[in-house]
Each structure stands twice: as structure tokens, then as C-alpha cells.
Design an enzyme around this catalytic site. Structure first.
Site, PDB file in Angstrom:
ATOM      1  N   ASP A   1       2.047  16.228  11.564  1.00  0.00           N
ATOM      2  CA  ASP A   1       2.462  15.912  10.128  1.00  0.00           C
ATOM      3  C   ASP A   1       1.778  16.177   9.619  1.00  0.00           C
ATOM      4  O   ASP A   1       1.193  15.078   8.592  1.00  0.00           O
ATOM      5  CB  ASP A   1       3.477  14.823  10.170  1.00  0.00           C
TER       6      ASP A   1
ATOM      7  N   GLY B   1      10.380   5.489   6.084  1.00  0.00           N
ATOM      8  CA  GLY B   1      11.835   5.432   5.965  1.00  0.00           C
ATOM      9  C   GLY B   1      12.120   4.137   6.425  1.00  0.00           C
ATOM     10  O   GLY B   1      13.016   4.162   6.273  1.00  0.00           O
ATOM     11  N   PHE B   2      11.374   3.421   7.632  1.00  0.00           N
ATOM     12  CA  PHE B   2      11.543   2.046   7.899  1.00  0.00           C
ATOM     13  C   PHE B   2      10.897   0.621   7.653  1.00  0.00           C
ATOM     14  O   PHE B   2      10.737  -0.114   7.866  1.00  0.00           O
ATOM     15  CB  PHE B   2      11.777   2.517   9.810  1.00  0.00           C
TER      16      PHE B   2
ATOM     17  N   LEU C   1       1.051  -1.337   0.003  1.00  0.00           N
ATOM     18  CA  LEU C   1      -0.160   0.272  -0.024  1.00  0.00           C
ATOM     19  C   LEU C   1       0.843   1.335  -0.466  1.00  0.00           C
ATOM     20  O   LEU C   1       0.416   2.342  -0.394  1.00  0.00           O
ATOM     21  CB  LEU C   1      -0.906  -0.277   1.274  1.00  0.00           C
TER      22      LEU C   1
ATOM     23  N   CYS D   1       4.534  -0.601   4.065  1.00  0.00           N
ATOM     24  CA  CYS D   1       2.616  -0.954   4.194  1.00  0.00           C
ATOM     25  C   CYS D   1       2.279  -2.229   3.626  1.00  0.00           C
ATOM     26  O   CYS D   1       1.951  -1.981   2.356  1.00  0.00           O
ATOM     27  CB  CYS D   1       2.040  -0.059   5.025  1.00  0.00           C
TER      28      CYS D   1
END
Length: 682
Positions: A202, A89-90, A85, A93
Site C-alpha cells: 500500500d 478504518g478501525f 493525527l 491515531c
């Protein structure tokens, strides 16, 4: 990269960055610029990262392929990993399906190798800690997390229509009515976060997710933080460059006002297709932000300009509160749709689209508001909403469920105020004590009864209606008083079909209470105590002046004395068909051999709606989480169905609950439902 940007040489201006990365961007060699790569339609590529965590730099996700079948080591539950999806950064999804019930999640999967350093793992733990406590209609729901030897798995609410960034990429700009529709939901979710003393930090288009019903959910809590007093706020710069506020850039800390600033950037971007402070390089962008310098195109109407300008005030103290935003003329003076079609994801909506339903509401509005021929027009950026349309909107809005008066107490922003704890009367309790307990537990608002006189405050019912209610109350009370303690619902579940209320409208301030059954019968219990049903064929009407006395006639040839009531019945039918979603996943079955259901009594408290039908079917809908309890009798056996907040249903025999017990959440709802039933004529 953030989505809406003309093709420039600005370096990755939409990427989340920490203070170190921002410092390099501001103070580094501005000659080293790389052009953005446009997509096939000429727009820059969006890097949409559903619930993506805070990161310093972009990383590739090369590594061992994640297994298709994933097992939670703690519970043994098995999940099937689906398509990607989004990427962060880590993490990546994925769509992920629970193989026990086929429920679909958005699963953030984080390899342990990506968070090997303590401060990296700390960020993930902090995100989980903040997000798992949040429960709101307009916040992405956190469900569960677990880890195995390779990865951390975070299961989140699945939003099938992706994000606002995807919608805007397809649409380029949105109409004012759409912007009002989405902003109301963002403000609702953000107000809840701020009440929980959480800053999002954010807010941007890529972090607003849209579900199947076109409802917006605020997501991605990778940068979220607890609100701190001004003197204790951390001075780090974090967020997405185009949405950073002056005080954050100036290292004065992030407060609620900084989220409001980002909301102003979001509104501007929705209406104009680009962020307000976009320039050809990051250094110039930050200069514009610090000076609050941006252009306001003349195409925007005055209310939109004023609201944007107030949210983008340089001084944080000059920005409006979330309540001020909703009370602004931009919302009060403009048309806001009740819901949006999924076609709005890729096509400009036509709020003037001619249709049988539109023509029907036009006639209804003319009848209710005097048929005024005022031709004055309301102009906005993309649409002209006429006086006629405003009347139709007023009718639709008036048909909405009556809002419950808010009590001055702390509660979730999307909940009704909570009543005092319920008390179920046990055997041995006197009738007087029982009435007093229930009176304390249920705060009544409005009710309606078949055959009642609307001018009387007394509950007028015949003995048959009383016996229906007494039977259901006796069965439910017997189950509650005798079932054992348990911490989960029974494993034995039934697959059966029955009629239940899928949609409802309380218009009792004018006409009465309307509902739609799962077989698509539409009924109205009028304020004068009469009941009328429009059968699924939409051609036949059943009329009950009181219990058991039924008249049948064609909908197109109603007796003269019933014409006005048939017209209102059709109003309700059109409204619910066009505007309301079904309340659960139970199958819709039409069986002409079954006796016709009609409403005997409905009752609303400040927490729930109760409906009692002629065959003993008893349904209670809870407002704040949309859960429902339905009790019905099939083959001389009582069944209880529970529809949870995800609209997933489970059905049990009451005898099974009596033997096995049930979860506390179901038991509490059963107790409240019983109290409503006992209170119905008090």
C-alpha cells in the site's frame, strides 16, 4: 480518499479496499456516483490515515470518549493522549506523551468493538507481528503495544511534519531535486522491507511520514504481508485503487514488482500532482492500469520519463530492481540536496538562494575545483542547476562522512557491516593475547593523532597522551570487570552539563577530521598532526602543533603560515552549521572558565567512531543506530552518558554502574568502546 485528484465523479478512488469492495466497484452500477467534496483551495479532501489498517468500508468512530490519561496495565506507565493525527478504518491515531520522560509517540488506538470479529482482530495482530520486528532509519519505528478493557494501543514513531500527502496538498507539485531526495529514502526503506521478505502492498503519499528533520519514514503496515513464492501467492486484490498494479488487478498475486509499480505511481504523482491512471470512473482507471496506458507530459525531462516508464512496465519482469532505480540516470545526472528545509513543506525551495553560506561555499568550490567559469546549465522541470552549483554540491558531498566499504554479508540496509563479537580482556590475560583479541574484534579503517606524522604508519604520541588514554581505559575496564549482571539501566540519573561532540565530518582524504562541541567550538585535527579550534565567538583561533603548546590569534588576522588551515577550519564550521543535526538532547552550555577541549586522537572502525580529548573526555559514536557513549571527569568523579537511538540521553556515575550494573545494550557498547581505546595505536 487519496489526495491528488482533479475534481471528478470518481467514487473514493483513494480508499483502501478489499477484493469484495473492488468487485462491487468494477461490476456495480456506474450510474450511482457521488461527487467528491473539494476543500477550500479547490482540491479534493485528502483522507490521510497514518498507519491506518486495512478496512472494507468506512466506519464512524462514535463511541465512548477515550480517557485523557491512559495507563498501561502491564507496566503501570501513564500516557497523556493529545490531538488526533489521523483516522483509519478501525482506528484513530493520536499524539500521545509518556509522562515519565515526555517522549511523544503517534499512538494508534483501536476500540475492541471495532475488531470484535476474529478475522478483524487477526488483521491487527498480523500488523503488530510484522511491524514490531522492523528497525530502519526510513521505516516508522514500532515501540510498544498494550491493551486495556476498551482499546488496543500501538505506540509508533512520531513524525511531526505529517505525511507526503500533506506536503503535496500544500505544494501541488515537487521539484526534481526534492523528488530525488524523497525517493532515495523511500527506496532505502523499501529495500530493507524486501530484504526482510515483507511486501508493503500500500505504498502511497499518505503512507510516507516526515519527521522534524525532514527525514522520510515508510509507515502503515495494515496491508503488509510476507513474500510468498509465485505459485503460493494469495490472489486477493488489496491496496489503494490508483496505485494497484496490472498483476494484482488480474489476481496473479502481489510481489516485490508490485511495490515497484506503486513507486512509479508515487514518482509520477510527486512530479505532476496527480496519479498516472486517474480517470473519471474506477472502471476506466482499472482498464488503463491493465493496459499500462497513461500520458507522459512533455514538461518532464528524459531521465524522469524513462525511469517512470520502466517502473510502470506492464510486465512485472520488465520493471527495475530497487538497486537499478538508484543507479538510474535520473539520480546520477541530477542534483540531489543533502537535506531539505522545513519550509519545503509549503514553499518551493530555491536552490539558488543567495546567502553568506552559499557565497562561502562558492569561493570554497572555486578554490578546490579550479574556479572554472563554465556556464553550461543543467535544466530540470523547475530549476537550472549551474556548473557552479554542481561544484558547490560536489564540495558539500565530498565533505560528507566517508562511506564505509560494505562487506558481502547480510545486514540492515542503513547499518554498517558488523564486526565480530567484541572480547574485553580480563585480568590474567597476557598482553599478547589481549592484543590478538582486540585485533580480531576491531576492524580499523582510519585514524588521526595530535602531533603525529601523516607519512608514518606508527602511532606517535608523547607520554602525556598515553597516560590520558591509559587512565580512561583503566577506569572503564575496572567498571566492566566488576559490575554485576543487570537487565536495565540504573534508576539514579544525573542532570549535569559537559562538553561533547555534537557534529563531526571526516575529510581526512584531503585535510583532516572536523568536529563541533556542544559549546559551538569547532575543531579540526589536521592530517599533519596539528590541531586548530575556532572558539564560539567565531573570532578567536587556538592552534596546537602538539600537546600543550597553544598559539592564540584572531581568525581575521591569522599569521601567514596558518592562513590556509584557518580557511579549511572555516569550511568545516560552515558545513556543519548548515548541514548537520546535533546528535543528542544534552544541553549546550558555554562556560569560559572551563579549560579548552581539543582532540588528541580519533579513530574509525567499521562500526564506530572514537574520539579522545586532552582532559580525558572519551566519546564513541556507533554508526548503525546513532547511539553514543561519553565518559568525562567532573570534580574527580567519572560520569558516563548514554545517548540512545532516539537521541535521548541519560547520565550516570561510573560508581553507580559499578554497583548496579546496566542493560546488555549499554554493556556491549562499553565493551566495544574499551576495545577501540586499547586498539588505538595497534
Amino acid at each position: 480518499m487519496e489526495l491528488l485528484r482533479t475534481i471528478t465523479y470518481q467514487p473514493a478512488a483513494g480508499t483502501k479496499m478489499c477484493e469484495q469492495a473492488l468487485g462491487k466497484a468494477c461490476g456495480g452500477d456506474s450510474k450511482k456516483k457521488r461527487p467528491q467534496q473539494p476543500s477550500e483551495d479547490g482540491q479534493p479532501q485528502a483522507q490521510v490515515t497514518p498507519a491506518a489498517p486495512h478496512h472494507h468500508h468506512h466506519h464512524s468512530h462514535s463511541g465512548p470518549e477515550i480517557s485523557r490519561i491512559i495507563v498501561d496495565p502491564t507496566t503501570g506507565k501513564r500516557y497523556c493522549r493529545g490531538k488526533v493525527l489521523g483516522k483509519g478504518g478501525f482506528a484513530k491515531c493520536y499524539e500521545m506523551t509518556d509522562l515519565t520522560n515526555n517522549k511523544v509517540y503517534a499512538a494508534k488506538i483501536i476500540p475492541h468493538s471495532r475488531v470484535a470479529k476474529p478475522h478483524q482482530r487477526e488483521k491487527i495482530d498480523k500488523e503488530i507481528e510484522l511491524h514490531r520486528l522492523l528497525h530502519h532509519k526510513h521505516v516508522v519505528q514500532f515501540y510498544h503495544y498494550f491493551e486495556d478493557k476498551e482499546n488496543i494501543y500501538i505506540l509508533l514513531e512520531y513524525c511531526s511534519r505529517r505525511s507526503m500527502a500533506h506536503i503535496l496538498k500544500a505544494r501541488k507539485v515537487l521539484t526534481e531535486p526534492e523528488v530525488r531526495y524523497y525517493l532515495r529514502q523511500i527506496v532505502s526503506g523499501l529495500k530493507y522491507l524486501h530484504e526482510q521478505e515483507i511486501l508493503h502492498r500500500d505504498l502511497k503519499l499518505g503512507n510516507f511520514f516526515i519527521n522534524e528533520a525532514m527525514e522520510l519514514k515508510v509507515g502503515d503496515f495494515g496491508l503488509a504481508a510476507r513474500l510468498e513464492p509465485l505459485e503460493h501467492r494469495r490472489r486477493t486484490i488489496c491496496g489503494t485503487p490508483n496505485y494497484l498494479s496490472p498483476e494484482v488487478l488480474n489476481k496473479q498475486g502481489h510481489g516485490c514488482e508490485s511495490d515497484i509499480w506503486a513507486l512509479g505511481c508515487v514518482m509520477y504523482t510527486m512530479l505532476l500532482g496527480r496519479p498516472p491512471f486517474e480517470t473519471t470512473n474506477l472502471k476506466e482507471t482499472y482498464r488503463c492500469i491493465r493496459e499500462a496506458r497513461y500520458t507522459m507530459p512533455s514538461s518532464l525531462l528524459a531521465p524522469a520519463k524513462h525511469l517512470i516508464a520502466s517502473m510502470l512496465s506492464k510486465n512485472p519482469e520488465d520493471r527495475p530492481s530497487l538497486d537499478d532505480i538508484i543507479r538510474h540516470d535520473f539520480f546520477l545526472q541530477g542534483f540531489t540536496p543533502d537535506r531539505l528545509s522545513s519550509s519545503c513543506c509549503h514553499t518551493v525551495p530555491d536552490f539558488h538562494l543567495s546567502s553568506p553560506a552559499k557565497n562561502f561555499f562558492k569561493k570554497a568550490a572555486a578554490a578546490l575545483f579550479g574556479g572554472k567559469k563554465d556556464k553550461a546549465r543543467y535544466n530540470d522541470t523547475h530549476n537550472k542547476v549551474s556548473k557552479e552549483d554542481e561544484d558547490i554540491y560536489k564540495l558539500r558531498h565530498d565533505l560528507k562522512k566517508v562511506s564505509i566499504t560494505q562487506q558481502p554479508s547480510k545486514h540492515r540496509a542503513d547499518e554498517e557491516p558488523q564486526p565480530p563479537p567484541t572480547t574485553v580482556a580480563r585480568s590474567g590475560t597476557s598482553a599478547v593475547e589481549n592484543k590478538q583479541q582486540i585485533g580480531d574484534a576491531i576492524r580499523m579503517i582510519v585514524r588521526g593523532t595530535l602531533g603525529s606524522c601523516s607519512s608514518s604508519s606508527e602511532c606517535l604520541e608523547d607520554s602525556t597522551m598515553g597516560s590520558v588514554a591509559d587512565t580512561v581505559a583503566r577506569v572503564l575496564r575496572g567498571c566492566l570487570e566488576n559490575m554485576p549482571e543487570a537487565d536495565c539501566i540504573p534508576k539514579e540519573q544525573l542532570s549535569t552539563s559537559f562538553q561533547w561532540v555534537t557534529k563531526w565530518v571526516d575529510y581526512s582524504n584531503k585535510y583532516g577530521f572536523g568536529y563541533q562541541l556542544s559549546d559551538h567550538t569547532v575543531g579540526v585535527l589536521f592530517n599533519n598532526g596539528a590541531h586548530m579550534s575556532l572558539l564560539p565567538d567565531k573570532k578567536t583561533v587556538h592552534y596546537y602543533a602538539e600537546l600543550g603548546q597553544c598559539s592564540v590569534f584572531p581568525a581575521t588576522d591569522a599569521p601567514e603560515q596558518f592562513i590556509s588551515q584557518v580557511t579549511v577550519l572555516k569550511y568545516f564550521s560552515h558545513y556543519m552549521e548548515e548541514n548537520l543535526m546535533d546528535g543528542g538532547d544534552l544541553p549546550s552550555v558555554t562556560d569560559i572558565r572551563r579549560p579548552r577541549l581539543y582532540l588528541l586522537q580519533w579513530l574509525k572502525s567499521d562500526k564506530a567512531l572514537m574520539m579522545l580529548f586532552n582532559d580525558g573526555t572519551f566519546q564513541v559514536n556507533f554508526y548503525h543506530d546513532h547511539t553514543k557513549i561519553i565518559i568525562c571527569n567532573q570534580s574527580e568523579e567519572y560520569l558516563l552518558t548514554y545517548i540512545n537511538e532516539d537521541r535521548i540521553s541519560t547520565t550516570f556515575r561510573l560508581t553507580t554502574l559499578l554497583m548496579s550494573g546496566c542493560s546488555l545494550e549499554l554493556k556491549n557498547r562499553m565493551e566495544y568502546a574499551l576495545n577501540m581505546l586499547l586498539q588505538r595505536c595497534n
